[in-house]
Design a protein around this motif. Sequence first.
Motif, mmCIF file in Angstrom:
data_model
loop_
_atom_site.group_PDB
_atom_site.id
_atom_site.type_symbol
_atom_site.label_atom_id
_atom_site.label_comp_id
_atom_site.label_asym_id
_atom_site.label_seq_id
_atom_site.Cartn_x
_atom_site.Cartn_y
_atom_site.Cartn_z
ATOM 1 N N LEU A 185 -6.961 50.722 -137.643
ATOM 2 C CA LEU A 185 -8.443 50.387 -137.713
ATOM 3 C C LEU A 185 -9.021 50.503 -136.494
ATOM 4 N N PRO A 186 -10.090 50.978 -136.747
ATOM 5 C CA PRO A 186 -11.034 51.185 -135.453
ATOM 6 C C PRO A 186 -11.508 49.985 -134.684
ATOM 7 N N ASN A 187 -11.473 50.061 -133.350
ATOM 8 C CA ASN A 187 -11.843 48.687 -132.489
ATOM 9 C C ASN A 187 -13.283 48.509 -132.860
ATOM 10 N N PRO A 188 -13.558 47.264 -133.270
ATOM 11 C CA PRO A 188 -14.928 46.755 -133.677
ATOM 12 C C PRO A 188 -15.752 46.267 -132.457
ATOM 13 N N SER A 189 -15.130 46.452 -131.358
ATOM 14 C CA SER A 189 -16.099 45.870 -129.980
ATOM 15 C C SER A 189 -17.195 46.730 -130.280
ATOM 16 N N GLY A 190 -18.420 46.039 -129.752
ATOM 17 C CA GLY A 190 -19.694 46.679 -129.344
ATOM 18 C C GLY A 190 -19.704 47.849 -128.477
ATOM 19 N N LEU A 191 -18.760 48.075 -127.719
ATOM 20 C CA LEU A 191 -18.754 49.039 -126.795
ATOM 21 C C LEU A 191 -17.934 50.299 -127.494
ATOM 22 N N ASN A 192 -17.541 50.305 -128.603
ATOM 23 C CA ASN A 192 -17.111 51.288 -129.673
ATOM 24 C C ASN A 192 -18.370 52.194 -130.230
ATOM 25 N N ALA A 193 -19.021 52.811 -129.487
ATOM 26 C CA ALA A 193 -20.352 53.429 -130.235
ATOM 27 C C ALA A 193 -20.104 54.267 -131.342
ATOM 28 N N HIS A 194 -18.953 54.728 -131.419
ATOM 29 C CA HIS A 194 -18.466 55.649 -132.460
ATOM 30 C C HIS A 194 -18.605 55.001 -133.938
ATOM 31 N N ARG A 245 -1.235 38.024 -146.399
ATOM 32 C CA ARG A 245 -1.438 39.215 -147.055
ATOM 33 C C ARG A 245 -1.607 40.356 -145.505
ATOM 34 N N VAL A 246 -2.436 39.900 -144.691
ATOM 35 C CA VAL A 246 -2.661 40.694 -143.647
ATOM 36 C C VAL A 246 -2.819 39.978 -142.322
ATOM 37 N N LEU A 247 -2.179 40.615 -141.098
ATOM 38 C CA LEU A 247 -2.391 40.070 -139.886
ATOM 39 C C LEU A 247 -3.077 40.957 -139.161
ATOM 40 N N PHE A 248 -4.294 40.620 -138.884
ATOM 41 C CA PHE A 248 -5.035 41.520 -138.009
ATOM 42 C C PHE A 248 -4.541 41.517 -136.539
ATOM 43 N N ALA A 249 -4.364 42.697 -135.673
ATOM 44 C CA ALA A 249 -3.865 42.306 -134.390
ATOM 45 C C ALA A 249 -4.953 43.118 -133.361
ATOM 46 N N GLY A 250 -5.730 42.180 -132.834
ATOM 47 C CA GLY A 250 -6.944 43.012 -131.874
ATOM 48 C C GLY A 250 -6.132 43.324 -130.573
ATOM 49 N N ILE A 251 -6.692 44.158 -129.979
ATOM 50 C CA ILE A 251 -5.995 44.528 -128.576
ATOM 51 C C ILE A 251 -5.578 43.590 -127.499
ATOM 52 N N ASN A 252 -6.757 42.955 -127.027
ATOM 53 C CA ASN A 252 -6.697 41.570 -126.199
ATOM 54 C C ASN A 252 -7.909 40.837 -126.430
ATOM 55 N N PRO A 253 -7.938 39.726 -126.013
ATOM 56 C CA PRO A 253 -9.118 38.790 -126.071
ATOM 57 C C PRO A 253 -10.073 39.427 -125.016
#
Length: 189
Positions: free
Chosen positions: A160-169, A33-41
């Motif tokens: 979607l927004p980047n879920p990294s902990g570095l994304n403080a927004h 149904r959904v393929l999530f594509a992260g930026i990179n590992p």
Amino acid sequence: MAAGQRPFPRISRAELAAAAGRTIPDVIGPGLRVLFAGINPGLYTAATGWHFGRPGNRFWPALHLGGFTDRQLHPSEQHDLLDLGLGITNVVPRATARADELTPAELIEGAERLTSTVRRYAPVWVAVVGVTAYRIGFARPKAGFGEQPELIGGARCWVLPNPSGLNAHYTPVTLGAAFAELRRAVEAG
């Protein structure tokens, strides 16, 4: 078992350094149904082999808060996503300490790779997890969050927004709300 109850392995600095440039296998199959594509590992992800594997990454909490899973999965349970019609890949397969280490050329090449992957596996939706990677890779400099007018390899696209902990927004709650918007669109067809 909730993510907070399962331990994360200790990864030494040497192991993190050795993970630079590694790739990890996609969690993918036909009929998603959904393929999530992260930026990179990230380096921790590459060291463990778990997508969005760093303890501070908010992908797994957002996936649960967004209603895609009935409980928060631990990154080591990533293959359980396939039973839910979900998968994970990356725009750029090369692991780095930070996404801003990627070049525009790598993001463009990664977008082409992602398009080929989507054509091969034919998910209904592709969710690119990171607006900057989407803007650069797909030459859409003004793209925002949410559904995009263009398809990727025949699949509908959502950013979607980047879920990294570095994304403080974004907090886990606001990320969960963004993931819930996607889930509602997926369920609406």
